[in-house]
Design an enzyme around this catalytic site. Structure first.
Site, PDB file in Angstrom:
ATOM      1  N   HIS A 140       0.838  -1.205   0.000  1.00 40.85           N
ATOM      2  CA  HIS A 140       0.000   0.000   0.000  1.00 40.85           C
ATOM      3  C   HIS A 140       0.871   1.252   0.000  1.00 40.85           C
ATOM      4  O   HIS A 140       0.613   2.212  -0.727  1.00 40.85           O
ATOM      5  CB  HIS A 140      -0.891   0.050   1.248  1.00 40.85           C
ATOM      6  CG  HIS A 140      -1.936  -0.999   1.312  1.00 40.85           C
ATOM      7  ND1 HIS A 140      -2.125  -1.785   2.438  1.00 40.85           N
ATOM      8  CD2 HIS A 140      -2.882  -1.389   0.428  1.00 40.85           C
ATOM      9  CE1 HIS A 140      -3.127  -2.609   2.228  1.00 40.85           C
ATOM     10  NE2 HIS A 140      -3.608  -2.393   1.014  1.00 40.85           N
ATOM     11  N   LYS A 153     -15.486  -8.213   4.332  1.00 37.84           N
ATOM     12  CA  LYS A 153     -14.253  -8.491   5.081  1.00 37.84           C
ATOM     13  C   LYS A 153     -14.507  -8.333   6.573  1.00 37.84           C
ATOM     14  O   LYS A 153     -15.309  -7.517   6.988  1.00 37.84           O
ATOM     15  CB  LYS A 153     -13.142  -7.530   4.652  1.00 37.84           C
ATOM     16  CG  LYS A 153     -12.728  -7.675   3.200  1.00 37.84           C
ATOM     17  CD  LYS A 153     -11.606  -6.725   2.859  1.00 37.84           C
ATOM     18  CE  LYS A 153     -11.175  -6.876   1.409  1.00 37.84           C
ATOM     19  NZ  LYS A 153     -10.085  -5.952   1.085  1.00 37.84           N
ATOM     20  N   ARG A 189      -1.287  -6.393  -8.278  1.00 34.61           N
ATOM     21  CA  ARG A 189      -0.238  -7.331  -7.889  1.00 34.61           C
ATOM     22  C   ARG A 189      -0.104  -8.457  -8.896  1.00 34.61           C
ATOM     23  O   ARG A 189       0.979  -8.927  -9.174  1.00 34.61           O
ATOM     24  CB  ARG A 189      -0.550  -7.930  -6.513  1.00 34.61           C
ATOM     25  CG  ARG A 189      -0.491  -6.943  -5.393  1.00 34.61           C
ATOM     26  CD  ARG A 189      -0.948  -7.575  -4.121  1.00 34.61           C
ATOM     27  NE  ARG A 189      -2.324  -8.040  -4.309  1.00 34.61           N
ATOM     28  CZ  ARG A 189      -3.178  -8.280  -3.342  1.00 34.61           C
ATOM     29  NH1 ARG A 189      -2.810  -8.158  -2.103  1.00 34.61           N
ATOM     30  NH2 ARG A 189      -4.402  -8.670  -3.597  1.00 34.61           N
ATOM     31  N   SER A 227      -2.989  -7.770   2.753  1.00 30.38           N
ATOM     32  CA  SER A 227      -3.362  -7.579   4.163  1.00 30.38           C
ATOM     33  C   SER A 227      -3.911  -8.862   4.773  1.00 30.38           C
ATOM     34  O   SER A 227      -3.592  -9.206   5.911  1.00 30.38           O
ATOM     35  CB  SER A 227      -4.396  -6.460   4.296  1.00 30.38           C
ATOM     36  OG  SER A 227      -3.838  -5.219   3.968  1.00 30.38           O
TER      37      SER A 227
END
Length: 169
Positions: free
Chosen positions: A19, A43, A93, A131
């Site tokens: 990040h 989440k 990514r 994360s």
């Protein structure tokens, strides 16, 4: 003079070196970068919205440029409009990220064609960092110091101990 504003949205639970790489690089593309910390119903956050905001604010403090940390709980395009953003900054990514992000960019373009999405490829060394995986490693007592700053590692370790999860680091 018109100020170019960009928005970099995410849950940042916790904020990772990946990040931070996107924040640093995104801040170079715009005059004002708004890091939008949001909730995500799909989440289960380790940290509250307030804790995540404080964590991101602390981590961006040393980066040059005009960076603001703001919470939001709305459609991204509504948030971007409210902040006066013309650009959404997203990090990629892997190919799986691209497929999802490409679909989201297309939907966002339909909602608000005045805002463009810009994709930044994650630094090769940071591409595997997520994360979710950082939290899982910490919960099982693994080292996370290669994925987050020392202060964030301490925050995560403290939370793991407070909640009584498996890890003790």
């Amino acid at each position: 003079m018109t100020i170019r504003t960009g928005v970099y949205p995410g849950t940042f639970d916790p904020v990772t070196l990946g990040h931070m790489d996107i924040i640093r690089r995104g801040a170079k593309l715009v005059d004002r970068l708004v890091v939008g910390v949001t909730t995500n119903a799909s989440k289960s956050p380790m940290f509250s919205l307030e804790e995540r905001m404080a964590m991101v604010q602390r981590e961006v403090a040393g980066i040059g440029g005009e960076i603001h940390v703001v919470s939001f709980d709305s459609l991204l395009m509504d948030f971007a409009e409210r902040e006066g953003a013309k650009v959404i900054v997203r990090g990629l990514r892997a190919v799986a990220d691209f497929e999802y992000e490409y679909q989201m960019a297309g939907m966002n373009q339909q909602i608000n064609p005045r805002v463009e999405t810009v994709f930044l490829m994650a630094d090769v060394a940071l591409q595997p960092i997520a994360s979710k995986l950082v939290k899982e490693i910490a919960i099982y007592g693994g080292p996370i110091d290669r994925f987050v700053t020392p202060a964030v590692a301490a925050d995560v370790g403290k939370r793991v101990r407070e909640v009584g999860l498996k890890g003790t680091r």
